[in-house]
Scaffold this motif. Structure first.
Motif, PDB file in Angstrom:
ATOM      1  N   VAL A   1     114.820 -17.953  21.369  1.00 38.32           N
ATOM      2  CA  VAL A   1     114.850 -18.531  20.027  1.00 38.32           C
ATOM      3  C   VAL A   1     114.975 -17.381  19.033  1.00 38.32           C
ATOM      4  N   ILE A   2     116.001 -17.421  18.191  1.00 33.73           N
ATOM      5  CA  ILE A   2     116.264 -16.328  17.263  1.00 33.73           C
ATOM      6  C   ILE A   2     116.485 -16.859  15.856  1.00 33.73           C
ATOM      7  N   MET A   3     116.305 -15.982  14.863  1.00 34.90           N
ATOM      8  CA  MET A   3     116.505 -16.329  13.462  1.00 34.90           C
ATOM      9  C   MET A   3     117.699 -15.570  12.910  1.00 34.90           C
TER      10      MET A   3
ATOM     11  N   LEU B   1     118.459 -20.395  16.018  1.00 37.17           N
ATOM     12  CA  LEU B   1     119.190 -20.803  17.215  1.00 37.17           C
ATOM     13  C   LEU B   1     118.197 -20.907  18.359  1.00 37.17           C
ATOM     14  N   ALA B   2     118.137 -22.085  18.980  1.00 40.25           N
ATOM     15  CA  ALA B   2     117.197 -22.325  20.071  1.00 40.25           C
ATOM     16  C   ALA B   2     117.953 -22.544  21.372  1.00 40.25           C
ATOM     17  N   GLY B   3     117.536 -21.811  22.412  1.00 38.45           N
ATOM     18  CA  GLY B   3     118.123 -22.001  23.728  1.00 38.45           C
ATOM     19  C   GLY B   3     119.576 -21.613  23.831  1.00 38.45           C
ATOM     20  N   GLY B   4     120.091 -20.864  22.866  1.00 38.51           N
ATOM     21  CA  GLY B   4     121.473 -20.439  22.907  1.00 38.51           C
ATOM     22  C   GLY B   4     122.469 -21.510  22.519  1.00 38.51           C
ATOM     23  N   HIS B   5     121.988 -22.714  22.135  1.00 36.51           N
ATOM     24  CA  HIS B   5     122.962 -23.766  21.817  1.00 36.51           C
ATOM     25  C   HIS B   5     122.562 -24.689  20.670  1.00 36.51           C
ATOM     26  N   LEU B   6     121.286 -24.827  20.362  1.00 38.65           N
ATOM     27  CA  LEU B   6     120.888 -25.708  19.266  1.00 38.65           C
ATOM     28  C   LEU B   6     120.766 -24.904  17.969  1.00 38.65           C
ATOM     29  N   LEU B   7     121.681 -25.147  17.038  1.00 41.75           N
ATOM     30  CA  LEU B   7     121.642 -24.473  15.746  1.00 41.75           C
ATOM     31  C   LEU B   7     120.848 -25.343  14.784  1.00 41.75           C
ATOM     32  N   LEU B   8     119.778 -24.766  14.229  1.00 38.25           N
ATOM     33  CA  LEU B   8     118.853 -25.494  13.370  1.00 38.25           C
ATOM     34  C   LEU B   8     118.799 -24.845  11.996  1.00 38.25           C
ATOM     35  N   ASP B   9     118.435 -25.624  10.983  1.00 36.89           N
ATOM     36  CA  ASP B   9     118.205 -25.018   9.676  1.00 36.89           C
ATOM     37  C   ASP B   9     116.784 -24.481   9.618  1.00 36.89           C
ATOM     38  N   ARG B  10     116.387 -23.932   8.483  1.00 31.89           N
ATOM     39  CA  ARG B  10     115.060 -23.318   8.367  1.00 31.89           C
ATOM     40  C   ARG B  10     113.937 -24.338   8.519  1.00 31.89           C
TER      41      ARG B  10
END
Length: 261
Positions: free
Chosen positions: A197-199, A207-216
């Motif tokens: 999980v990266i910011m 970005l979670a799990g290399g595929h789910l792009l999330l907002d803040r």
């Protein structure tokens, strides 16, 4: 752990078995210097790039030895301080008298001068998150509900960090805002990679799990790999420093390549 320093165009790599941090030139890949740090573990830069923070997982007979983090001047590449925070609120699941067994792991230097780090207790499953005030050297426990033991990833500008709980059954993810000194979003996921999980550099996306792009706020923007399943085998990911690209390394045997979005 590996960290790129855009201010000096080099990499820092922790080598715990050698009690060292390797300094690698970006231009030619040569080892410029080895900085002695006992059982060096995780790394982070100050927002201005003048300081390198290194946690230590050194232990003696199963008990904590270092119990803090080292600060390195990125100009001289010398250790200038070793910080042992005083914990003022006992972490969840920890016994206050055993604070000496609290081993710092992942670390994030924030824009307000405070330093956040995860910690685990030797011999016990679980962990916590601390926020250390450099002015007082007091560390406050800021663990969120559902945090098991995991990592943190900060925005390059130090405005926030995202923390992930490394639980094999799923994971809790939370976003900590530096300005308000509080968590602004938290969500539980079951379809992501536990530790990946990266910011984004500006703190606006996760970005979670290399595929789910999330907002803040941890609301889904897109599934970057909804059909192929490539990124679900993510072994690590990162944003480019300008935030325009996402790089994902996969362990999926049939692809054996990296994905760039």
């Amino acid at each position: 752990n590996v960290l790129y320093d855009p201010f000096h165009q080099r990499f820092y790599i922790t080598v715990p078995a050698e009690n060292s941090v390797y300094v690698i030139n970006e231009a030619d890949g040569a080892v410029a210097q080895k900085i002695p740090v006992p059982s060096a573990f995780a790394l982070d830069l100050s927002v201005d790039g003048s300081r390198l923070y290194v946690t230590s997982s050194a232990t003696i007979l199963g008990a904590g030895a270092a119990q803090g983090y080292f600060i390195i001047d990125t100009t001289t590449l010398h250790v200038i301080d070793f910080v042992q925070p005083t914990i003022i609120i006992p972490p969840v699941g920890f016994i206050p008298s055993y604070n000496v067994d609290t081993i710092p792991r992942f670390i994030a230097a924030l824009s307000n001068g405070k330093v956040a780090y995860t910690a685990e207790e030797t011999g016990v499953t679980g962990g916590s998150i601390f926020l250390n005030d450099a002015a007082t050297n007091l560390a406050t426990n800021i663990v969120f509900s559902g945090f098991y033991d995991g990592a943190i990833s900060k925005a390059l500008n130090g405005s926030a960090f995202v923390a992930v709980s490394n639980d094999s059954a799923g994971e809790d993810i939370a976003v900590f805002d530096t300005a308000s000194s509080s968590y602004t979003a938290s969500k539980y996921f079951t379809n992501t990679n536990n530790s990946d999980v990266i910011m984004s550099p500006d703190g606006s996306q996760v970005l979670a799990g290399g595929h789910l792009l999330l907002d803040r706020g941890l609301n889904q923007i897109a599934d970057l790999n909804a059909s192929a399943g490539f990124a679900r085998s993510s072994a690590g990911s990162t944003f480019s420093n300008d935030g325009s690209r996402i790089y994902v390394v996969s362990t999926l045997a049939v692809t054996d390549r990296k994905s760039v979005v």
